[in-house]
Every structure is written in C-alpha cells, then in structure tokens.
Design a protein around this motif. Structure first.
Motif, PDB file in Angstrom:
ATOM      1  N   SER A   1       0.899  -1.190   0.458  1.00  0.00           N
ATOM      2  CA  SER A   1      -0.240   0.246   0.251  1.00  0.00           C
ATOM      3  C   SER A   1       1.319   1.046  -0.410  1.00  0.00           C
ATOM      4  O   SER A   1       0.769   2.197   0.753  1.00  0.00           O
ATOM      5  N   VAL A   2       1.051   1.383  -1.318  1.00  0.00           N
ATOM      6  CA  VAL A   2       2.403   2.904  -1.191  1.00  0.00           C
ATOM      7  C   VAL A   2       2.170   3.813  -2.504  1.00  0.00           C
ATOM      8  O   VAL A   2       1.461   3.146  -3.308  1.00  0.00           O
ATOM      9  N   ALA A   3       2.111   4.744  -2.427  1.00  0.00           N
ATOM     10  CA  ALA A   3       1.570   5.811  -3.483  1.00  0.00           C
ATOM     11  C   ALA A   3       2.378   5.256  -4.153  1.00  0.00           C
ATOM     12  O   ALA A   3       3.747   5.305  -4.625  1.00  0.00           O
ATOM     13  N   ASP A   4       1.086   5.917  -6.064  1.00  0.00           N
ATOM     14  CA  ASP A   4       2.170   5.943  -6.947  1.00  0.00           C
ATOM     15  C   ASP A   4       3.225   6.013  -7.738  1.00  0.00           C
ATOM     16  O   ASP A   4       4.007   5.520  -7.670  1.00  0.00           O
ATOM     17  N   ASP A   5       3.899   7.534  -6.929  1.00  0.00           N
ATOM     18  CA  ASP A   5       5.296   8.260  -7.053  1.00  0.00           C
ATOM     19  C   ASP A   5       5.753   7.968  -6.170  1.00  0.00           C
ATOM     20  O   ASP A   5       6.910   8.828  -5.826  1.00  0.00           O
TER      21      ASP A   5
ATOM     22  N   VAL B   1      12.483   0.099  -6.101  1.00  0.00           N
ATOM     23  CA  VAL B   1      12.152  -1.352  -5.934  1.00  0.00           C
ATOM     24  C   VAL B   1      11.771  -1.807  -7.858  1.00  0.00           C
ATOM     25  O   VAL B   1      12.818  -2.969  -8.023  1.00  0.00           O
ATOM     26  N   LEU B   2      11.912  -1.369  -8.303  1.00  0.00           N
ATOM     27  CA  LEU B   2      11.306  -1.495 -10.052  1.00  0.00           C
ATOM     28  C   LEU B   2      12.811  -1.375 -10.630  1.00  0.00           C
ATOM     29  O   LEU B   2      12.423  -2.671 -11.882  1.00  0.00           O
ATOM     30  N   GLU B   3      13.781  -0.706 -10.308  1.00  0.00           N
ATOM     31  CA  GLU B   3      14.725  -0.879 -10.721  1.00  0.00           C
ATOM     32  C   GLU B   3      15.357  -1.862 -10.591  1.00  0.00           C
ATOM     33  O   GLU B   3      16.098  -2.632 -11.441  1.00  0.00           O
TER      34      GLU B   3
ATOM     35  N   GLU C   1      -1.696  -1.734 -11.176  1.00  0.00           N
ATOM     36  CA  GLU C   1      -1.116  -2.040 -12.762  1.00  0.00           C
ATOM     37  C   GLU C   1      -0.076  -1.741 -12.859  1.00  0.00           C
ATOM     38  O   GLU C   1      -0.237  -0.641 -13.746  1.00  0.00           O
ATOM     39  N   ILE C   2       0.800  -1.910 -12.146  1.00  0.00           N
ATOM     40  CA  ILE C   2       2.887  -2.076 -11.958  1.00  0.00           C
ATOM     41  C   ILE C   2       2.641  -3.074 -12.690  1.00  0.00           C
ATOM     42  O   ILE C   2       2.238  -4.676 -12.508  1.00  0.00           O
TER      43      ILE C   2
ATOM     44  N   SER D   1       3.318 -19.403 -16.052  1.00  0.00           N
ATOM     45  CA  SER D   1       3.953 -18.638 -17.321  1.00  0.00           C
ATOM     46  C   SER D   1       4.033 -17.472 -17.469  1.00  0.00           C
ATOM     47  O   SER D   1       3.791 -17.332 -18.806  1.00  0.00           O
ATOM     48  N   GLY D   2       4.851 -16.661 -16.335  1.00  0.00           N
ATOM     49  CA  GLY D   2       5.331 -15.709 -16.086  1.00  0.00           C
ATOM     50  C   GLY D   2       4.066 -14.394 -16.190  1.00  0.00           C
ATOM     51  O   GLY D   2       4.883 -13.506 -16.567  1.00  0.00           O
ATOM     52  N   VAL D   3       2.879 -14.794 -16.189  1.00  0.00           N
ATOM     53  CA  VAL D   3       1.931 -13.987 -16.419  1.00  0.00           C
ATOM     54  C   VAL D   3       1.238 -13.407 -15.266  1.00  0.00           C
ATOM     55  O   VAL D   3       1.374 -14.134 -13.766  1.00  0.00           O
ATOM     56  N   ALA D   4       1.496 -12.252 -14.845  1.00  0.00           N
ATOM     57  CA  ALA D   4       1.320 -11.665 -13.376  1.00  0.00           C
ATOM     58  C   ALA D   4      -0.549 -11.688 -12.813  1.00  0.00           C
ATOM     59  O   ALA D   4      -0.923 -11.862 -13.728  1.00  0.00           O
ATOM     60  N   THR D   5      -0.198 -12.290 -11.538  1.00  0.00           N
ATOM     61  CA  THR D   5      -1.884 -12.373 -11.465  1.00  0.00           C
ATOM     62  C   THR D   5      -2.393 -11.480 -10.455  1.00  0.00           C
ATOM     63  O   THR D   5      -1.723 -10.817  -9.386  1.00  0.00           O
ATOM     64  N   VAL D   6      -3.998 -11.751 -10.678  1.00  0.00           N
ATOM     65  CA  VAL D   6      -4.471 -10.307  -9.247  1.00  0.00           C
ATOM     66  C   VAL D   6      -5.565 -11.369  -9.040  1.00  0.00           C
ATOM     67  O   VAL D   6      -6.416 -12.198  -9.566  1.00  0.00           O
ATOM     68  N   GLU D   7      -5.391 -10.940  -8.026  1.00  0.00           N
ATOM     69  CA  GLU D   7      -6.413 -12.003  -6.423  1.00  0.00           C
ATOM     70  C   GLU D   7      -7.338 -10.544  -5.478  1.00  0.00           C
ATOM     71  O   GLU D   7      -6.683  -9.397  -4.906  1.00  0.00           O
ATOM     72  N   MET D   8      -8.471 -10.754  -6.274  1.00  0.00           N
ATOM     73  CA  MET D   8      -9.368  -9.609  -5.343  1.00  0.00           C
ATOM     74  C   MET D   8     -10.602 -10.483  -4.308  1.00  0.00           C
ATOM     75  O   MET D   8     -10.876 -11.604  -4.764  1.00  0.00           O
TER      76      MET D   8
END
Length: 362
Positions: free
Chosen positions: A137-141, A148-150, A163-164, A339-346
């Motif tokens: 739960s961090v801010a978009d910016d 972390v993305l780097e 949507e990262i 599969s290497g595909v990102a998973t979304v769990e709601m």
C-alpha cells in the motif's frame, strides 16, 4: 601452565572437511541439505564443528554463490513502527510471515515513510538483500517504489498502486465495499454525511480536502473509498459535492478524534461520519463520548477494516481479510506462475452491521 602465544586457529569448512576426511560438500550439506546425509554422518560433522568452534557456512558467501538471499523484502508506506501499531498492518504482516515461514524464507522490513528523499530511498532498496518484494500500500509516485522497479526482481503489490506492469496484485474492491456501507447509511435516511480519511498524498496535510485534493492520483485506496461514498450519494439523488471530507496525515485514534471535531465544526448538519479505517472511527467514537454526543442516536459512525477492537466496540464497519492478504501475497511471490503472467487476486469483504449506525434524529 602458560597459554600458547599462538591460539588455535578457528576451523573453516575446508579444515573441518580435511579433519573428518569428507568432502566440503558433505560439511555444507550437514547445514544446508541435511536430507542428503545419514543421521550418523550429520551428527559427526556437527559435533566436530561444535568442538572446533566452526559456526557453519558463511551466509554471505553462500548468497553470492547461489545468487539467493533467502529473504523477502516488505516495502511499507509508513515508518517502521507503524507496522507494529496499526492493527490491519499487523494482521497483514502476520499472514505474510506465515507464508515466508512455510517456505523457509526470511522477511526484511523496508519502511518507506515520509520525509526521505529519492537518494535515500534508492539506497535503502538497493542495499536490501532480498529475492523479491512485497509492496504494501504505497503511493503511485513513491520513490521507494521506483527503486524497487529498478531492481527488476519478482514483486507482488498489496492494495496499491494498481496496474504496475509485471507485478502481481492482491487487493479488494475498495470502491464497491465503501459503496455498500454508504448505501446502508443512505437507506437509513442520512443526507448530510462526512468522511474522515487517511492522507491523500505523500505530503503532510490535515484539514478539509477540496475537489483538487480528492482527485489526487497518489493513493488509490483512499481515493476509491471516497468515490464509493460519492457513488452512493449520486445514486440516491443527493449531491456528491455536498460531501465533507476531512484528511489526516497521521493514522491514529487521536487523528480520528480531531477530524470528527473538525467535520462537525465544518458542517454542523452532519448526521453520519464514514471513516475509511477503523482506527480513525474509534477516534471519532472517542470524540463523541467526550462531547456527550449519543452514538448512534445523534450521530452514526462507521469504519473500515474489521479489526478486533472495532468489532468489540460494536462498530458498523467493513471487514476485509487483512491476514489473508498477507498470506496470499507471500504465496504469489514465493510460488510464481509458471506462465510468467502476473496474477490478480481480489478478495471478498463483508459489511458488518454493528451498533453505531441508526436513522438520523428526527
């Protein structure tokens, strides 16, 4: 008898292997892969190691050799102490720790609290010896998120941001859940409603949130929960612009207390306060008791999270599975999709109709 001026040199993996007339791999396996040795051989290695003061294979050297740190990094949006004060964060942490323990992984907490610049953020993340990150739960910016993305390591996000690319997500429908509790209050007859929320940006602001602030893109969860209240008002024919929103930078009961006071001072006609967390709602209840305001006879108060203290107080709230969020985030990170595909769990939420909401006074 005088001691030798040349103390006995501490054993190494190589010297221990030579003494026992076994391979270095055998000594290493006694610590790292005990299933590869007989019980008798492993005990012989460990006994000799204890006698010679050998501490075991160097974990740093091992991580360099295997390119595995054996730990998960948890990126928090607040100061480190926050995770041990906030009940929802504690539940999430317990669930994540359970998944890490089951996988034999360690857990490293990386606080991304306000007040640190981009350089400090990058250094903290770059120095973290982890195999992947759970972002809580961090801010978009947030500059920590950028760092972390780097790193280009496996990553699972809990709640926000959304949507990262390449990251799996565990969350809930914040807008829909808040819409349910707002619909409930509107159905009871409330028309003048206030909202108390956590901070809407990385900067420290306290006060009435205007329309520009409400459209801030930085914190998805708070923005969506407020939008859920607006949806309920619009659906019932009420003006969403009439909503009074009070923002607090610090997430504490004390903040909920002062925010409730400010909300009623800003709009004395308010008959219901919807709080985006139980912690803020418990503070609002404290304010009502202090002022002698009957809840729910004169003022309805609701929360969000379903933490134990709120349920004991009989708070009307939304219960979300915080511990299961942590458990699922850990499982997704530690057992990635082939599969290497990102998973979304709601995950599902539940409206808890407690004793703090009732029709407004006549």
């Amino acid at each position: 008898m005088p001691r030798s001026r040349h103390p006995r040199r501490q054993a190494t993996l190589a010297s221990l292997a030579a003494e026992l007339k076994v391979s270095r791999t055998t000594v290493s396996n006694a610590y790292n892969r005990p299933d590869q040795l007989s019980t008798e051989l492993r005990e012989r290695v460990l006994e000799a190691a204890k006698r010679r003061g050998y501490p075991g294979p160097d974990p740093v050297a091992r991580s360099l050799r295997t390119r595995k740190a054996g730990a998960v990094g948890l990126l928090l949006t607040e100061a480190l102490s926050y995770s041990f004060r906030d009940p929802a964060a504690m539940s999430f942490l317990a669930g994540l720790a359970e998944s890490c323990e089951a996988a034999g992984e360690g857990l490293l907490l990386i606080p991304a609290g306000p007040g640190r610049d981009d350089v400090q953020a990058a250094a903290a993340v770059q120095q973290a010896g982890v195999d992947g990150f759970v972002v809580y739960s961090v801010a978009d910016d947030d500059p920590y998120l950028a760092a972390v993305l780097e790193r280009r390591l496996p990553m699972v996000i809990c709640d926000q941001p959304r949507e990262i690319e390449g990251a799996s997500l565990v969350g809930i429908d914040d807008r829909g859940a808040m819409r349910k509790i707002a619909d409930y209050l509107v159905s009871l007859g409330h028309k003048d409603i206030g909202v108390i929320c956590m901070r809407l940006g990385r900067d420290q602001r306290n006060g009435v949130a205007d329309s520009a602030r409400l459209d801030s893109p930085n914190f998805h969860v708070q923005r969506e929960r407020i939008a859920g209240v607006r949806d309920a008002l619009a659906a019932s024919g009420l003006d969403p612009r009439s909503l009074t929103v009070i923002e607090r930078a610090e997430h504490s009961s004390r903040s909920g207390h002062s925010a409730a006071e400010q909300a009623l001072a800003t709009n004395p006609r308010i008959t219901a306060l919807l709080c985006t967390t139980d912690v803020l709602a418990l503070g609002a209840l404290d304010f009502a008791r202090w002022r002698g305001i009957d809840v729910p006879g004169q003022l309805s108060i609701t929360g969000f999270d379903g933490v134990d203290e709120a349920l004991r107080e009989g708070l009307t709230t939304v219960r979300q599975p915080a511990e299961e969020k942590g458990r699922r985030a850990g499982a997704l990170l530690l057992t990635p999709s082939h599969s290497g595909v990102a998973t979304v769990e709601m995950l599902e939420t539940e409206l808890v109709r407690g004793h703090t909401a009732a029709p407004p006074p006549a």
